[in-house]
Design an enzyme around this catalytic site. Structure first.
Site, mmCIF file in Angstrom:
data_model
loop_
_atom_site.group_PDB
_atom_site.id
_atom_site.type_symbol
_atom_site.label_atom_id
_atom_site.label_comp_id
_atom_site.label_asym_id
_atom_site.label_seq_id
_atom_site.Cartn_x
_atom_site.Cartn_y
_atom_site.Cartn_z
ATOM 1 N N LEU A 1 -0.594 -1.564 -2.357
ATOM 2 C CA LEU A 1 0.441 -1.648 -3.555
ATOM 3 C C LEU A 1 0.394 -2.706 -3.886
ATOM 4 O O LEU A 1 0.494 -3.953 -3.248
ATOM 5 C CB LEU A 1 2.262 -1.524 -2.818
ATOM 6 C CG LEU A 1 2.168 -0.274 -2.923
ATOM 7 C CD1 LEU A 1 3.859 -0.224 -2.097
ATOM 8 C CD2 LEU A 1 1.936 1.382 -3.678
ATOM 9 N N ASP A 2 0.327 -3.108 -5.225
ATOM 10 C CA ASP A 2 0.162 -4.675 -5.456
ATOM 11 C C ASP A 2 1.919 -6.072 -5.647
ATOM 12 O O ASP A 2 2.783 -4.599 -4.913
ATOM 13 C CB ASP A 2 0.062 -4.947 -7.497
ATOM 14 C CG ASP A 2 0.890 -4.575 -8.307
ATOM 15 O OD1 ASP A 2 2.660 -4.511 -7.774
ATOM 16 O OD2 ASP A 2 0.699 -3.386 -9.041
ATOM 17 N N LEU A 3 1.568 -6.636 -5.899
ATOM 18 C CA LEU A 3 3.224 -7.652 -4.989
ATOM 19 C C LEU A 3 4.268 -6.871 -5.802
ATOM 20 O O LEU A 3 5.839 -7.333 -5.550
ATOM 21 C CB LEU A 3 2.462 -9.139 -6.081
ATOM 22 C CG LEU A 3 2.977 -9.840 -5.667
ATOM 23 C CD1 LEU A 3 3.758 -10.937 -4.056
ATOM 24 C CD2 LEU A 3 3.397 -11.702 -7.288
#
Length: 261
Positions: A107-109
């Site tokens: 999951l991205d930042l």
């Protein structure tokens, strides 16, 4: 009882079976003092070394893998280290002695929600590889609302880096003002795919929460930054679901969308 070396290494949590094959080809694995070869079988009495370090595998092939459900908050990276010093999801996980936690996808930042971890490289590979088409479900808040034409376009497919990408389903989750929620399902996990698909039809995602991965749902009471470990029965059911086990269990009920704020 003997098993293929790459399978045993993957079951021990060192990586996926494909990664273990690459390690063997690169000469990083030795069995009984000799370089290992692809397809080699090993048993409880064999002495295995990876990068010169002994690996205890006498029970690895039969040991039940561990699986964690983690509620990732925004602002954490899915990496063990970061030159920028940003907080990592791995800092919250329980320590392991003879294996390591493998993140199932990313999951991205700026995304949050369900992130899976396991000690089994083979299980991680089954859950991530596009060949197995494991569903990922997201609650998505966007600025604006989809038109019927945009919804149809996202269902039929939009171009992402020259490759078509589409939602298996799109459900309206409601909302007020400029923000609107949708529930979407995809069967692959390309980098920032959900965000880029909405951008392809002219809408910007302001919040992205993964709520389901396969049959595993984000527990409603699991706080951000906390994890929940599956029981042995639940892990056995997950293995069955991806073709690695022999039991089954019913699907969990679907959670409600978070309220728009």
């Amino acid at each position: 009882m003997s098993e293929r070396l790459q399978k045993v290494l993957a079951a021990a949590g060192l990586g996926s079976r494909r990664e273990m094959e690459a390690w063997i080809r690169a000469g990083r694995v030795q069995v009984n003092g000799k370089p290992a070869v692809i397809g080699q079988s090993v048993g409880p009495g064999d002495h295995i070394f990876v990068d010169g370090k002994p690996v205890r595998l006498h029970l690895a092939a039969k040991r039940m893998p561990r699986v964690l459900l983690y509620n990732k908050p925004e602002g954490e990276i899915v990496s063990r280290s970061d030159p920028q010093g940003r907080p990592s999801v791995f800092r919250h996980l329980p320590p392991l002695r003879t294996a390591k936690w493998l993140a199932v996808g990313r999951l991205d930042l700026n995304s949050s929600g369900l992130l899976l971890f396991t000690t089994s490289g083979e299980l991680a590979n089954r859950l991530m590889h596009p060949r197995y088409e494991v569903e990922r479900e997201y609650a998505v808040r966007v600025m604006g609302r989809l038109t019927p034409e945009q919804t149809q376009q996202l269902r039929e497919g939009v171009d992402i880096d020259g490759t078509p990408a589409r939602f298996e389903s799109i459900e309206d989750g409601g909302g007020e003002g400029a923000n609107h929620w949708y529930h979407v399902v995809i069967r692959e996990g390309r980098n920032r795919e959900v965000r880029r698909m909405f951008e392809a039809v002219g809408l910007m995602v302001s919040r992205l929460i993964r709520v389901r991965y396969g049959s595993l749902r984000l527990p409603p009471r699991l706080k951000r930054g906390k994890f929940l470990e599956l029981s042995r029965d639940e892990v056995a059911a997950l293995l069955q679901e991806v073709g690695l086990g022999a039991t089954s269990r019913p699907a969990r009920p679907r959670p409600r969308l978070p309220e728009s704020r």
